[in-house]
Write a protein that holds these residues in place. Structure first.
Motif, PDB file in Angstrom:
ATOM      1  N   PHE A  34       5.343  -6.000  -0.678  1.00 56.47           N
ATOM      2  CA  PHE A  34       5.620  -7.257   0.019  1.00 56.47           C
ATOM      3  C   PHE A  34       4.426  -8.186  -0.106  1.00 56.47           C
ATOM      4  O   PHE A  34       3.298  -7.744  -0.387  1.00 56.47           O
ATOM      5  CB  PHE A  34       5.971  -7.013   1.490  1.00 56.47           C
ATOM      6  CG  PHE A  34       4.865  -6.450   2.342  1.00 56.47           C
ATOM      7  CD1 PHE A  34       3.903  -7.277   2.922  1.00 56.47           C
ATOM      8  CD2 PHE A  34       4.793  -5.085   2.597  1.00 56.47           C
ATOM      9  CE1 PHE A  34       2.894  -6.756   3.724  1.00 56.47           C
ATOM     10  CE2 PHE A  34       3.781  -4.548   3.392  1.00 56.47           C
ATOM     11  CZ  PHE A  34       2.828  -5.391   3.957  1.00 56.47           C
ATOM     12  N   ALA A  35       4.689  -9.463   0.076  1.00 53.64           N
ATOM     13  CA  ALA A  35       3.635 -10.472   0.091  1.00 53.64           C
ATOM     14  C   ALA A  35       3.773 -11.297   1.347  1.00 53.64           C
ATOM     15  O   ALA A  35       4.881 -11.509   1.856  1.00 53.64           O
ATOM     16  CB  ALA A  35       3.718 -11.373  -1.141  1.00 53.64           C
ATOM     17  N   VAL A  36       2.643 -11.776   1.861  1.00 52.55           N
ATOM     18  CA  VAL A  36       2.617 -12.626   3.048  1.00 52.55           C
ATOM     19  C   VAL A  36       2.392 -14.060   2.599  1.00 52.55           C
ATOM     20  O   VAL A  36       1.563 -14.322   1.715  1.00 52.55           O
ATOM     21  CB  VAL A  36       1.479 -12.211   4.000  1.00 52.55           C
ATOM     22  CG1 VAL A  36       1.591 -12.956   5.324  1.00 52.55           C
ATOM     23  CG2 VAL A  36       1.486 -10.709   4.222  1.00 52.55           C
ATOM     24  N   VAL A  37       3.112 -14.996   3.188  1.00 48.70           N
ATOM     25  CA  VAL A  37       2.905 -16.405   2.853  1.00 48.70           C
ATOM     26  C   VAL A  37       1.748 -16.953   3.671  1.00 48.70           C
ATOM     27  O   VAL A  37       1.860 -17.176   4.881  1.00 48.70           O
ATOM     28  CB  VAL A  37       4.169 -17.241   3.104  1.00 48.70           C
ATOM     29  CG1 VAL A  37       3.882 -18.721   2.845  1.00 48.70           C
ATOM     30  CG2 VAL A  37       5.302 -16.776   2.205  1.00 48.70           C
TER      31      VAL A  37
ATOM     32  N   SER B  73     -10.358  -1.756   7.611  1.00 47.21           N
ATOM     33  CA  SER B  73     -10.908  -2.177   6.328  1.00 47.21           C
ATOM     34  C   SER B  73      -9.747  -2.596   5.440  1.00 47.21           C
ATOM     35  O   SER B  73      -8.919  -1.763   5.054  1.00 47.21           O
ATOM     36  CB  SER B  73     -11.687  -1.033   5.684  1.00 47.21           C
ATOM     37  OG  SER B  73     -12.167  -1.420   4.415  1.00 47.21           O
ATOM     38  N   LEU B  74      -9.668  -3.870   5.138  1.00 43.05           N
ATOM     39  CA  LEU B  74      -8.490  -4.424   4.464  1.00 43.05           C
ATOM     40  C   LEU B  74      -8.904  -5.191   3.215  1.00 43.05           C
ATOM     41  O   LEU B  74      -9.737  -6.092   3.283  1.00 43.05           O
ATOM     42  CB  LEU B  74      -7.742  -5.361   5.422  1.00 43.05           C
ATOM     43  CG  LEU B  74      -6.479  -6.040   4.895  1.00 43.05           C
ATOM     44  CD1 LEU B  74      -5.374  -5.014   4.696  1.00 43.05           C
ATOM     45  CD2 LEU B  74      -6.011  -7.128   5.869  1.00 43.05           C
ATOM     46  N   SER B  75      -8.305  -4.859   2.097  1.00 41.73           N
ATOM     47  CA  SER B  75      -8.498  -5.606   0.861  1.00 41.73           C
ATOM     48  C   SER B  75      -7.360  -6.610   0.720  1.00 41.73           C
ATOM     49  O   SER B  75      -6.184  -6.249   0.864  1.00 41.73           O
ATOM     50  CB  SER B  75      -8.506  -4.651  -0.337  1.00 41.73           C
ATOM     51  OG  SER B  75      -8.535  -5.375  -1.552  1.00 41.73           O
ATOM     52  N   ILE B  76      -7.695  -7.864   0.445  1.00 40.46           N
ATOM     53  CA  ILE B  76      -6.702  -8.932   0.318  1.00 40.46           C
ATOM     54  C   ILE B  76      -6.876  -9.621  -1.023  1.00 40.46           C
ATOM     55  O   ILE B  76      -8.003  -9.877  -1.461  1.00 40.46           O
ATOM     56  CB  ILE B  76      -6.850  -9.961   1.458  1.00 40.46           C
ATOM     57  CG1 ILE B  76      -6.470  -9.324   2.802  1.00 40.46           C
ATOM     58  CG2 ILE B  76      -5.980 -11.196   1.207  1.00 40.46           C
ATOM     59  CD1 ILE B  76      -6.705 -10.228   3.993  1.00 40.46           C
ATOM     60  N   GLU B  77      -5.759  -9.927  -1.687  1.00 39.89           N
ATOM     61  CA  GLU B  77      -5.796 -10.720  -2.915  1.00 39.89           C
ATOM     62  C   GLU B  77      -4.790 -11.852  -2.810  1.00 39.89           C
ATOM     63  O   GLU B  77      -3.630 -11.625  -2.448  1.00 39.89           O
ATOM     64  CB  GLU B  77      -5.472  -9.862  -4.142  1.00 39.89           C
ATOM     65  CG  GLU B  77      -6.542  -8.844  -4.499  1.00 39.89           C
ATOM     66  CD  GLU B  77      -6.253  -8.149  -5.816  1.00 39.89           C
ATOM     67  OE1 GLU B  77      -5.851  -8.847  -6.790  1.00 39.89           O
ATOM     68  OE2 GLU B  77      -6.440  -6.919  -5.883  1.00 39.89           O
ATOM     69  N   GLN B  78      -5.242 -13.067  -3.130  1.00 40.55           N
ATOM     70  CA  GLN B  78      -4.321 -14.191  -3.195  1.00 40.55           C
ATOM     71  C   GLN B  78      -3.589 -14.157  -4.527  1.00 40.55           C
ATOM     72  O   GLN B  78      -4.196 -13.919  -5.579  1.00 40.55           O
ATOM     73  CB  GLN B  78      -5.061 -15.507  -3.020  1.00 40.55           C
ATOM     74  CG  GLN B  78      -5.513 -15.738  -1.586  1.00 40.55           C
ATOM     75  CD  GLN B  78      -6.104 -17.112  -1.371  1.00 40.55           C
ATOM     76  OE1 GLN B  78      -7.310 -17.309  -1.520  1.00 40.55           O
ATOM     77  NE2 GLN B  78      -5.255 -18.061  -1.023  1.00 40.55           N
ATOM     78  N   VAL B  79      -2.290 -14.381  -4.489  1.00 37.72           N
ATOM     79  CA  VAL B  79      -1.453 -14.334  -5.692  1.00 37.72           C
ATOM     80  C   VAL B  79      -0.665 -15.625  -5.807  1.00 37.72           C
ATOM     81  O   VAL B  79      -0.488 -16.366  -4.832  1.00 37.72           O
ATOM     82  CB  VAL B  79      -0.494 -13.124  -5.661  1.00 37.72           C
ATOM     83  CG1 VAL B  79      -1.273 -11.820  -5.658  1.00 37.72           C
ATOM     84  CG2 VAL B  79       0.441 -13.183  -4.451  1.00 37.72           C
TER      85      VAL B  79
ATOM     86  N   ALA C 148       2.380 -10.144  -6.824  1.00 41.26           N
ATOM     87  CA  ALA C 148       2.267  -9.332  -5.608  1.00 41.26           C
ATOM     88  C   ALA C 148       2.610  -7.884  -5.898  1.00 41.26           C
ATOM     89  O   ALA C 148       1.952  -6.960  -5.404  1.00 41.26           O
ATOM     90  CB  ALA C 148       3.181  -9.891  -4.524  1.00 41.26           C
ATOM     91  N   ARG C 149       3.633  -7.656  -6.676  1.00 38.29           N
ATOM     92  CA  ARG C 149       4.017  -6.283  -7.016  1.00 38.29           C
ATOM     93  C   ARG C 149       2.866  -5.569  -7.729  1.00 38.29           C
ATOM     94  O   ARG C 149       2.597  -4.390  -7.478  1.00 38.29           O
ATOM     95  CB  ARG C 149       5.257  -6.285  -7.905  1.00 38.29           C
ATOM     96  CG  ARG C 149       5.729  -4.891  -8.291  1.00 38.29           C
ATOM     97  CD  ARG C 149       6.899  -4.956  -9.258  1.00 38.29           C
ATOM     98  NE  ARG C 149       8.080  -5.521  -8.639  1.00 38.29           N
ATOM     99  CZ  ARG C 149       8.893  -4.856  -7.840  1.00 38.29           C
ATOM    100  NH1 ARG C 149       8.630  -3.600  -7.526  1.00 38.29           N
ATOM    101  NH2 ARG C 149       9.958  -5.439  -7.317  1.00 38.29           N
TER     102      ARG C 149
ATOM    103  N   PRO D 194      -1.157  -8.539  -0.760  1.00 36.77           N
ATOM    104  CA  PRO D 194      -0.975  -9.798  -1.480  1.00 36.77           C
ATOM    105  C   PRO D 194      -0.675 -10.955  -0.521  1.00 36.77           C
ATOM    106  O   PRO D 194       0.192 -10.841   0.355  1.00 36.77           O
ATOM    107  CB  PRO D 194       0.235  -9.535  -2.378  1.00 36.77           C
ATOM    108  CG  PRO D 194       0.512  -8.070  -2.275  1.00 36.77           C
ATOM    109  CD  PRO D 194      -0.013  -7.637  -0.946  1.00 36.77           C
ATOM    110  N   VAL D 195      -1.399 -12.048  -0.686  1.00 37.70           N
ATOM    111  CA  VAL D 195      -1.165 -13.264   0.093  1.00 37.70           C
ATOM    112  C   VAL D 195      -0.783 -14.371  -0.873  1.00 37.70           C
ATOM    113  O   VAL D 195      -1.538 -14.689  -1.792  1.00 37.70           O
ATOM    114  CB  VAL D 195      -2.401 -13.650   0.916  1.00 37.70           C
ATOM    115  CG1 VAL D 195      -2.193 -15.012   1.586  1.00 37.70           C
ATOM    116  CG2 VAL D 195      -2.693 -12.588   1.966  1.00 37.70           C
ATOM    117  N   LEU D 196       0.386 -14.940  -0.652  1.00 39.60           N
ATOM    118  CA  LEU D 196       0.925 -15.951  -1.555  1.00 39.60           C
ATOM    119  C   LEU D 196       0.520 -17.346  -1.091  1.00 39.60           C
ATOM    120  O   LEU D 196       0.842 -17.756   0.024  1.00 39.60           O
ATOM    121  CB  LEU D 196       2.446 -15.829  -1.598  1.00 39.60           C
ATOM    122  CG  LEU D 196       3.210 -16.649  -2.627  1.00 39.60           C
ATOM    123  CD1 LEU D 196       2.875 -16.193  -4.045  1.00 39.60           C
ATOM    124  CD2 LEU D 196       4.708 -16.517  -2.383  1.00 39.60           C
TER     125      LEU D 196
END
Length: 337
Positions: A38-41, A57-63, A69-70, A78-80
């Motif tokens: 899933f991705a968050v907007v 401890s959270l790793s975040i990547e903007q996509v 995201a997949r 994944p953050v959209l």
């Protein structure tokens, strides 16, 4: 659980509530709970701050796309897109409401465009959204409008491991409920629920228990006439059309353990008649599902919980359940047709 072919899309909810921290917490359980990608907007910085305050401890990547995201889901949340704002748990404001609305609008558009397998919406504060120009009673009505579906055909179902309920009337004063109950509305809600249970939940022959409005289901007219004049005739019409509907059942006995095995969903006459038993039985795993839409939409069945946001006390159980239910419904609907 078989995963859907596309990722889910998730809206932030109000950034001052528990939504962001529970989304982050859900991603951290992705393997244990077999969550679909899933991705968050929006909200990359906000989500990071929410996770940090909760000690995660959270790793975040903007996509840029849901396909991206997949690819990153196994290693990062994944953050959209670039939508973002400050994290001020327990202190809602209009800027936060605007962020919540923008996230909801973008997430809904992706689901309607079939770019996402399903939509999962974070909890919002209706009054806060209204203050920034949101013209709908709630997210359910907004999503229905975005799908081109009349509000009366978008049916709320509350679902948990032990119970499913559908409120016939929703956000209205209790004094207004008797006048809003009609045979046509009962049949309309029941038919939508019947189709959705077949299509999205894999129940070939759904059993619908219809609650009475009055104590003891009216006691043969001694405690009210709605059961005899409105509810029972509507049930008879449903049965004549091939739907397994029963009742009207006295609501005080309908949710007892020995009774719950006799139906797949309870159609209740008003909001609290449906939500009290669901929350009493399945509070930490309750999911709000919107039936009758061309898309799958779920949401955790709890509010923003501003009072405990940022304290680490909120459970991610309902958020995880909403994601799992969205994925399951999307997979079954794809197989159904």
């Amino acid at each position: 659980m078989t995963q859907p072919s596309k990722p889910l899309i998730v809206s932030l909810g109000d950034p001052a509530g528990v939504g962001p921290e529970l989304i982050a917490a859900a991603w951290l359980t992705r393997e244990r709970n077999a969550l679909p990608p899933f991705a968050v907007v929006g909200g990359a910085r906000l989500l990071a701050d929410a996770a940090k305050l909760r000690g995660m401890s959270l790793s975040i990547e903007q996509v840029e796309t849901l396909e991206d995201a997949r690819e990153v889901f196994s290693r990062s949340l994944p953050v959209l897109g670039a939508l973002d704002g400050p994290y001020r748990p327990g202190h809602p404001d209009e800027d936060g409401a605007r962020l919540a609305l923008a996230s909801l609008e973008k997430a809904t558009a992706l689901a309607v465009a079939s770019e996402a397998a399903a939509l999962v919406t974070g909890p919002v504060a209706k009054a806060r959204l209204a203050a920034v120009g949101f013209g709908f009673p709630g997210q359910t009505e907004y999503v229905a409008h975005a799908c081109g579906i009349a509000a009366q055909d978008a049916v709320m179902m509350l679902a948990g491991p032990q119970l499913r309920t559908v409120p016939l009337t929703v956000h209205m004063a209790l004094a207004d409920v008797p006048g809003a109950i009609t045979g046509e509305l009962i049949q309309r809600r029941a038919r939508v629920a019947h189709r959705a249970l077949q299509q999205d939940f894999g129940i070939a022959a759904p059993r619908i228990a219809v609650a009475g409005l009055n104590p003891h289901a009216g006691e043969d007219g001694q405690m009210g006439s709605e059961e005899q004049q409105i509810i029972a005739p509507a049930i008879a019409s449903l049965r004549a059309s091939g739907i397994d509907a029963t009742g009207p059942h006295p609501a005080d006995a309908l949710f007892a353990p020995h009774a719950r095995g006799n139906y797949d969903v309870a159609l209740c006459m008003y909001h609290d008649q449906a939500l009290i038993p669901l929350k009493a039985l399945d509070f930490d795993e309750g999911v709000n599902v919107t039936l009758g839409l061309p898309i799958i939409r779920t949401s955790p069945d709890h509010g923003t919980a501003f009072a405990i946001a940022g304290t680490g006390r909120a459970s991610a159980g309902a958020t995880v359940a909403a994601m799992r239910m969205a994925a399951g419904c999307a997979t079954r609907r794809a197989l159904h047709g």
